[in-house]
Design an enzyme around this catalytic site. Structure first.
Site, PDB file in Angstrom:
ATOM      1  N   LYS A  14       0.855  -1.202   0.000  1.00  0.00           N
ATOM      2  CA  LYS A  14       0.000   0.000   0.000  1.00  0.00           C
ATOM      3  C   LYS A  14       0.890   1.252   0.000  1.00  0.00           C
ATOM      4  O   LYS A  14       2.016   1.210   0.488  1.00  0.00           O
ATOM      5  CB  LYS A  14      -0.856   0.013   1.276  1.00  0.00           C
ATOM      6  CG  LYS A  14      -1.989  -0.993   1.292  1.00  0.00           C
ATOM      7  CD  LYS A  14      -2.790  -0.848   2.582  1.00  0.00           C
ATOM      8  CE  LYS A  14      -3.912  -1.878   2.671  1.00  0.00           C
ATOM      9  NZ  LYS A  14      -4.950  -1.714   1.632  1.00  0.00           N
ATOM     10  N   ARG A  61     -10.148 -11.660   2.171  1.00  0.00           N
ATOM     11  CA  ARG A  61     -10.994 -12.738   1.628  1.00  0.00           C
ATOM     12  C   ARG A  61     -10.287 -14.092   1.700  1.00  0.00           C
ATOM     13  O   ARG A  61     -10.921 -15.126   1.844  1.00  0.00           O
ATOM     14  CB  ARG A  61     -11.420 -12.374   0.196  1.00  0.00           C
ATOM     15  CG  ARG A  61     -10.301 -12.304  -0.789  1.00  0.00           C
ATOM     16  CD  ARG A  61     -10.677 -11.507  -2.052  1.00  0.00           C
ATOM     17  NE  ARG A  61     -10.764 -10.063  -1.799  1.00  0.00           N
ATOM     18  CZ  ARG A  61     -11.112  -9.162  -2.708  1.00  0.00           C
ATOM     19  NH1 ARG A  61     -11.453  -9.535  -3.930  1.00  0.00           N
ATOM     20  NH2 ARG A  61     -11.161  -7.878  -2.400  1.00  0.00           N
TER      21      ARG A  61
HETATM   22  N1  BES Z   1      -8.124  -3.831   4.454  1.00  0.00           N
HETATM   23  C1  BES Z   1      -8.289  -3.434   3.109  1.00  0.00           C
HETATM   24  C2  BES Z   1      -9.604  -2.701   2.875  1.00  0.00           C
HETATM   25  C3  BES Z   1      -9.722  -1.364   3.563  1.00  0.00           C
HETATM   26  C4  BES Z   1      -9.367  -0.209   2.895  1.00  0.00           C
HETATM   27  C5  BES Z   1     -10.243  -1.274   4.829  1.00  0.00           C
HETATM   28  C6  BES Z   1      -9.499   1.010   3.521  1.00  0.00           C
HETATM   29  C7  BES Z   1     -10.375  -0.047   5.452  1.00  0.00           C
HETATM   30  C8  BES Z   1     -10.004   1.086   4.791  1.00  0.00           C
HETATM   31  C9  BES Z   1      -8.258  -4.657   2.200  1.00  0.00           C
HETATM   32  O1  BES Z   1      -7.452  -5.688   2.623  1.00  0.00           O
HETATM   33  C10 BES Z   1      -7.755  -4.203   0.894  1.00  0.00           C
HETATM   34  O2  BES Z   1      -6.626  -3.826   0.821  1.00  0.00           O
HETATM   35  N2  BES Z   1      -8.610  -4.255  -0.111  1.00  0.00           N
HETATM   36  C11 BES Z   1      -8.260  -3.834  -1.422  1.00  0.00           C
HETATM   37  C12 BES Z   1      -8.770  -4.853  -2.392  1.00  0.00           C
HETATM   38  C13 BES Z   1      -8.244  -4.686  -3.777  1.00  0.00           C
HETATM   39  C14 BES Z   1      -6.764  -4.980  -3.836  1.00  0.00           C
HETATM   40  C15 BES Z   1      -8.997  -5.627  -4.692  1.00  0.00           C
HETATM   41  C16 BES Z   1      -8.916  -2.487  -1.660  1.00  0.00           C
HETATM   42  O3  BES Z   1     -10.024  -2.266  -1.204  1.00  0.00           O
HETATM   43  O4  BES Z   1      -8.274  -1.645  -2.282  1.00  0.00           O
HETATM   44 MN    MN Z   2      -5.452  -5.460   1.976  1.00  0.00          MN
END
Ligand code: BES
Ligand code: MN
Ligand code: ZN
Length: 494
Positions: free
Chosen positions: A271, A345
């Protein structure tokens, strides 16, 4: 803050709070005040145009001659819409106004309310919910900034009834507080094993606590969950919490599953740095599971519930999984991991399989901070719900509405499921980029047995709220504990 209940007798000193329903001048309690004070109140209400609107408060300095420090009017809104959730909000609004006083008496006898004792109990619970603080890491703090409220006395007719009702709510707020603590703790303090250690405290409440480490999970074939944790120095854990409160202790339980990513860096699909600190609360779903189990146990809920938390840390490392890796889940299905940041997931897939195989639950509800896309869709006003069962979805939505933790249902279907087809494995862990919350739900559904009632709550937008919510100061909200507690009380308790 010490909360007590007693019969109505306007105190001679301190701060007195008088709840006022909209349109009513003052409730029965007003009659117990002396004439001069009542005159002051009426004049102040008029001058401030205070009409008892919901969440409005009015502080009045009483005339010389009485020993009362202040009288605070709190608006309840229309008597007929003043339900338990409105009572909690009123209590929270009141806390904000009174936290700098030490001793407060609420004379709860507003006109036109039915079931005042129950409402009084919820008002007290609302005040306590709002009083939550997490100050353990502050070594210096401005004295004036600290809340001073020590004693909150609630007076009402049938105060014994109110007190009894409040006991259950105390259990519930205890649950919300442990959730908020777990979520607020930084990731150097709360990681899979220390999360389990904290949860072991629930043994005292009568909850059975069990944890599986990596060796045990490997035996079970949990390749999806283990793949996420493999780049971390911290050992992944599967936490199992059981509360068997029903008459028939061996009746199939309800299963609640939580995503417990104790820190989500994204892994090799790293990230960006801005805001990455928020990913300490990527274990919010697991936090709700622990808080809920505490609440159920402390109020001795007559129901069997099993709570399961998939606890991992998602780190980039020489041993971390790579984009493109294929893992085999406990279900036997294979997954092409195209994005290591879509890790929640993967964790849930194996925990959902385990929950169904081991416990044969009546229904299964999972909670997860699963997608940023749900925040784009619903902001922090609703969490998303996805389900294969209309009754279950409606029950959860109604419970959320009743407690002010709202859910909005999103669609599912084959047209979305196609998006996670993989050319080399049974599925891939990301879709094409559209409807990201739905493709995530479709992924989870592939691990749900046919005919198993299931609902997935994407709580990414509601776990943390910087500004605070009606019932929480800024930070972790505990969203989900009150919702599930209500859902269980309304639908699963005999
Ligand atoms: N934990 C994150 C989702 C999230 C984002 C929670 C912001 C709280 C605040 C999750 O693991 C994630 O990174 N999801 C990605 C999925 C994508 C790579 C398909 C996302 O939402 O960008
Ligand atoms: Mn994630
Ligand atoms: Zn995550």
């Amino acid at each position: 803050m010490n909360i007590t209940f007693a019969k109505i007798a306007v105190p001679a000193q301190g701060v007195v709070v008088l709840p006022v329903t909209e349109g009513n001048k003052l409730g029965g309690e007003g009659k117990k005040l002396d004439k001069r004070t009542r005159g002051t109140i009426s004049a102040a209400m008029k001058a401030a145009e205070f009409s008892g609107k919901r969440d409005k408060t009015l502080s009045i300095f009483v005339p010389a001659g009485t020993k009362l420090a202040r009288i605070v009017l709190v608006g309840l809104g229309a008597a007929k819409t003043f339900d338990t959730n409105a009572a909690e909000r009123a209590g929270a609004a009141l806390y904000d106004v009174l936290s700098k006083d030490t001793t407060v008496t609420v004379v709860f006898d507003a006109d036109g309310l039915t079931d005042a004792p129950k409402l009084a109990a919820h008002l007290a619970a609302g005040a306590r919910l709002k009083s939550y603080r997490f100050a353990k890491y502050r070594t210096k703090e401005d004295k004036d900034a600290k809340p001073k409220l020590k004693s909150l006395a609630i007076q009402c007719d049938n105060f014994a009834g109110a007190k009894k009702h409040h006991a259950d709510l105390t259990a519930l707020v205890d649950g919300v507080f442990i959730t908020r603590d777990l979520v607020t703790e930084p990731a150097n303090i709360i990681y899979p094993e220390s999360f389990v250690a904290r949860a072991r405290d629930l043994t005292k409440d009568g909850v059975k606590v069990e944890a599986l480490g990596e060796a045990a999970m490997k035996k079970l074939g949990m390749g999806a969950l283990l793949g996420v944790g493999q780049g971390s120095e911290r050992e992944s854990q599967l936490l199992v919490l059981r509360w068997d409160g029903a008459k028939n202790k061996s009746a199939p339980p309800l299963a609640i599953v939580g995503k417990g990513v104790c820190f989500d860096t994204g892994g090799i699909s790293l990230k960006p740095p801005g805001g990455m600190w928020d990913m300490k609360w990527d274990m919010g779903g697991a936090g709700v599971v622990v808080g809920l189990m505490r609440a159920l146990a402390r109020r001795k809920a007559p129901v069997n519930v099993v709570g399961l938390c998939g606890l991992v840390e998602n780190m980039p490392d020489g041993r971390a999984q790579r984009p493109g890796d294929v893992v085999t889940s406990m279900s036997g299905q294979t997954i092409e991991v195209l994005n290591t940041d879509a890790e929640g997931r993967l964790v849930l897939a194996d925990v959902l399989t385990y929950a169904q195989q081991r416990f044969k639950p009546k229904a299964i509800v999972d909670l997860a901070t699963l997608t940023g896309a749900i925040i784009a869709a619903l902001s922090d006003h609703y969490a998303g719900i996805f389900s294969n069962n209309d009754d279950l979805s409606n029950q959860l939505t109604a419970a959320g509405q009743a407690v002010g933790e709202r859910l909005w249902r999103l669609p599912m279907g084959d047209e979305y499921d196609r998006d996670i087809k993989s050319p080399i494995a049974d599925m891939k862990n990301i879709g094409g980029g559209k409807a990201g919350s739905i493709t995530a739900a479709q992924f989870l559904q592939r691990f749900i047995d046919k005919d198993m009632p299931w609902a997935h709550l994407d709580i990414a937008g509601v776990v943390w709220n910087e500004k605070g919510t009606p019932l929480a100061p800024g930070g972790s909200t505990g969203y989900g504990v009150r919702l599930l507690n209500r859902f269980i009380a309304d639908n699963y308790e005999a």
